[in-house]
Write an enzyme that holds these catalytic residues in place. Structure first.
Site, PDB file in Angstrom:
ATOM      1  N   ARG A  52       0.892  -1.158   0.000  1.00 46.36           N
ATOM      2  CA  ARG A  52       0.000   0.000   0.000  1.00 46.36           C
ATOM      3  C   ARG A  52       0.925   1.201   0.000  1.00 46.36           C
ATOM      4  NH1 ARG A  52      -5.059  -2.598   1.081  1.00 46.36           N
ATOM      5  NH2 ARG A  52      -4.723  -4.453   2.340  1.00 46.36           N
ATOM      6  N   ASP A  87     -15.685  -6.600  -3.513  1.00 41.90           N
ATOM      7  CA  ASP A  87     -16.388  -5.344  -3.231  1.00 41.90           C
ATOM      8  C   ASP A  87     -16.441  -4.389  -4.417  1.00 41.90           C
ATOM      9  OD1 ASP A  87     -13.683  -4.855  -3.243  1.00 41.90           O
ATOM     10  OD2 ASP A  87     -13.666  -3.626  -1.432  1.00 41.90           O
TER      11      ASP A  87
HETATM   12  P1  ATP Z   1      -7.911  -4.594  -1.016  1.00 38.83           P
HETATM   13  O1  ATP Z   1      -9.315  -4.727  -1.530  1.00 38.83           O
HETATM   14  O2  ATP Z   1      -7.227  -5.899  -0.938  1.00 38.83           O
HETATM   15  O3  ATP Z   1      -7.806  -3.762   0.244  1.00 38.83           O
HETATM   16  P2  ATP Z   1      -7.159  -2.272  -2.560  1.00 38.83           P
HETATM   17  O4  ATP Z   1      -6.556  -2.143  -3.897  1.00 38.83           O
HETATM   18  O5  ATP Z   1      -8.549  -1.710  -2.370  1.00 38.83           O
HETATM   19  O6  ATP Z   1      -7.083  -3.804  -2.173  1.00 38.83           O
HETATM   20  P3  ATP Z   1      -5.977  -0.110  -1.031  1.00 38.83           P
HETATM   21  O7  ATP Z   1      -5.047  -0.129   0.107  1.00 38.83           O
HETATM   22  O8  ATP Z   1      -7.268   0.601  -0.885  1.00 38.83           O
HETATM   23  O9  ATP Z   1      -6.185  -1.632  -1.463  1.00 38.83           O
HETATM   24  O10 ATP Z   1      -5.239   0.543  -2.304  1.00 38.83           O
HETATM   25  C1  ATP Z   1      -3.973   0.050  -2.725  1.00 38.83           C
HETATM   26  C2  ATP Z   1      -3.123   1.202  -3.164  1.00 38.83           C
HETATM   27  O11 ATP Z   1      -3.744   1.864  -4.272  1.00 38.83           O
HETATM   28  C3  ATP Z   1      -2.936   2.295  -2.124  1.00 38.83           C
HETATM   29  O12 ATP Z   1      -1.934   2.002  -1.200  1.00 38.83           O
HETATM   30  C4  ATP Z   1      -2.559   3.478  -3.002  1.00 38.83           C
HETATM   31  O13 ATP Z   1      -1.218   3.409  -3.379  1.00 38.83           O
HETATM   32  C5  ATP Z   1      -3.442   3.258  -4.239  1.00 38.83           C
HETATM   33  N1  ATP Z   1      -4.673   4.059  -4.089  1.00 38.83           N
HETATM   34  C6  ATP Z   1      -5.715   3.834  -3.272  1.00 38.83           C
HETATM   35  N2  ATP Z   1      -6.643   4.823  -3.362  1.00 38.83           N
HETATM   36  C7  ATP Z   1      -6.157   5.710  -4.252  1.00 38.83           C
HETATM   37  C8  ATP Z   1      -6.628   6.960  -4.763  1.00 38.83           C
HETATM   38  N3  ATP Z   1      -7.788   7.497  -4.375  1.00 38.83           N
HETATM   39  N4  ATP Z   1      -5.870   7.609  -5.659  1.00 38.83           N
HETATM   40  C9  ATP Z   1      -4.687   7.094  -6.080  1.00 38.83           C
HETATM   41  N5  ATP Z   1      -4.192   5.919  -5.614  1.00 38.83           N
HETATM   42  C10 ATP Z   1      -4.905   5.231  -4.730  1.00 38.83           C
END
Ligand code: ATP
Length: 322
Positions: free
Chosen positions: A74, A131
């Site tokens: 992340r 989700d």
């Molecule tokens: P999981 O469902 O397993 O939690 P995810 O992809 O939703 O996976 P996040 O931690 O929400 O996991 O997002 C992963 C990474 O994506 C973040 O650490 C960040 O680098 C990038 N990211 C998340 N939100 C944003 C955003 N709004 N704008 C740009 N980059 C983002």
């Protein structure tokens, strides 16, 4: 046209099946004459320039493995304007003109941001949470449900033998799908999910009534995002029903493990679609599976599609547990 240079990264929480997506993207890409680059540790690795060339052999023997061979992370700094601009700049420096991002909601939001900076991005939904609204399934969800199901079956034996109530906490901060699907498949008596309200008195009444009918076991599956701690819930149930109540938190056990065939197939077919679209010169897309078909959505539009809680499944669990 010059050889296309494609970067592949996995981001957010690891999910079983991510490796199948990487493997397919690399091999189909090579087959189509593209240059494929692996990017380590998601957007964090991208910002660090942790980028290396991949060939068919780079992805040998990973299909059956959980986690992700590229690593994941992340990255808070990636989210900033500065971080996003820097990421686009690094891709330009390496001559990478398109990216395949495998990850959850946050990761695909990051992909959309990069797309707005002129980079073609293909988003593949890889998260155990299920989700994302634009796709019926996300890569990793089926394996996580299968893992929970195994745990439920084992705990059910003990629940019956000792006449105990069990609260099994599963992952899902905002989305209750893991609880819903493992609860339905595992014959849980009660499922608590963040999307729907619950009533402790109703739960306790059901426990007492089913016990009076001779039911020995009682399994409650609770998503972590439900607004009461599992310990508090168990204590309240014990107090109100007089039944011994235990808590099992499955936690990270749900993340890893060899991916199921469903996850491997979804990952492989989505990755194939992503690479083929890039070969055709497509603009940014989010790839999903809808009614068994692989579908490509405009990435902007995909992220606005709201998830619908499967209320019918929730209701059916209630009917089956009566
Ligand atoms: P999981 O469902 O397993 O939690 P995810 O992809 O939703 O996976 P996040 O931690 O929400 O996991 O997002 C992963 C990474 O994506 C973040 O650490 C960040 O680098 C990038 N990211 C998340 N939100 C944003 C955003 N709004 N704008 C740009 N980059 C983002």
């Amino acid at each position: 046209m010059d050889k296309r240079k494609i970067g592949v990264l996995t981001s957010g929480g690891d999910a079983p099946g991510m490796n199948a997506a990487i493997r397919c993207a690399v091999r189909v890409g090579c087959d189509l004459g593209m240059e494929i680059y692996g990017i380590e540790r998601g957007y964090e690795g991208l910002l660090e320039g942790a980028i290396f060339p991949m060939d068919r052999n780079s992805v040998a023997d990973i299909l059956h493995k959980g986690g992700t061979m590229l690593g994941t992370a992340r990255s808070e700094r990636f989210k900033t304007e500065e971080g996003l601009d820097r990421a686009a700049e690094i891709l330009d420096t390496f001559g990478i003109d398109a990216l395949i991002v495998i990850g959850g909601d946050g990761s695909l939001t990051g992909a959309r941001e990069l797309s707005e900076r002129g980079i073609t991005v293909m988003g593949i939904p890889g998260t155990i949470d299920n989700d994302l609204g634009f796709t019926d399934v996300t890569v990793g969800f089926d394996t996580a449900v299968t893992t929970c199901l195994e745990a439920i079956s084992k705990i059910r034996d003990t629940s019956s033998a000792h006449n105990r109530v069990f609260v099994i906490e599963v992952m899902g901060r905002d989305c209750g799908d893991i609880a819903l699907y493992s609860g339905l498949a595992g014959g849980a008596e009660t499922v608590l999910i963040p999307e729907l309200p619950y009533d402790v008195n109703e739960i306790c009444k059901n426990i007492i009534q089913s016990s009076n009918r001779g039911k020995q076991h009682h399994i409650i599956i609770k998503s972590e995002g439900v607004g009461i701690s599992s310990m508090e819930l168990a204590e309240e149930i014990e107090r109100k029903t007089g039944r011994e109540t235990r808590v099992v938190v499955l936690s990270y056990l749900q993340r890893g493990g060899t991916p199921t065939s469903t996850d491997r197939l979804a990952a492989t077919l989505m990755a194939e679609k992503a690479v083929k679209l890039l070969a055709e010169g497509s603009d940014s897309k989010a790839i999903g599976m809808v009614h068994g078909e692989i579908v490509a959505f405009d990435i902007e539009e995909a992220l606005t599609i709201k998830r619908e809680t499967v209320k019918t499944i929730y209701d059916l669990i209630g009917v089956l547990a009566k």
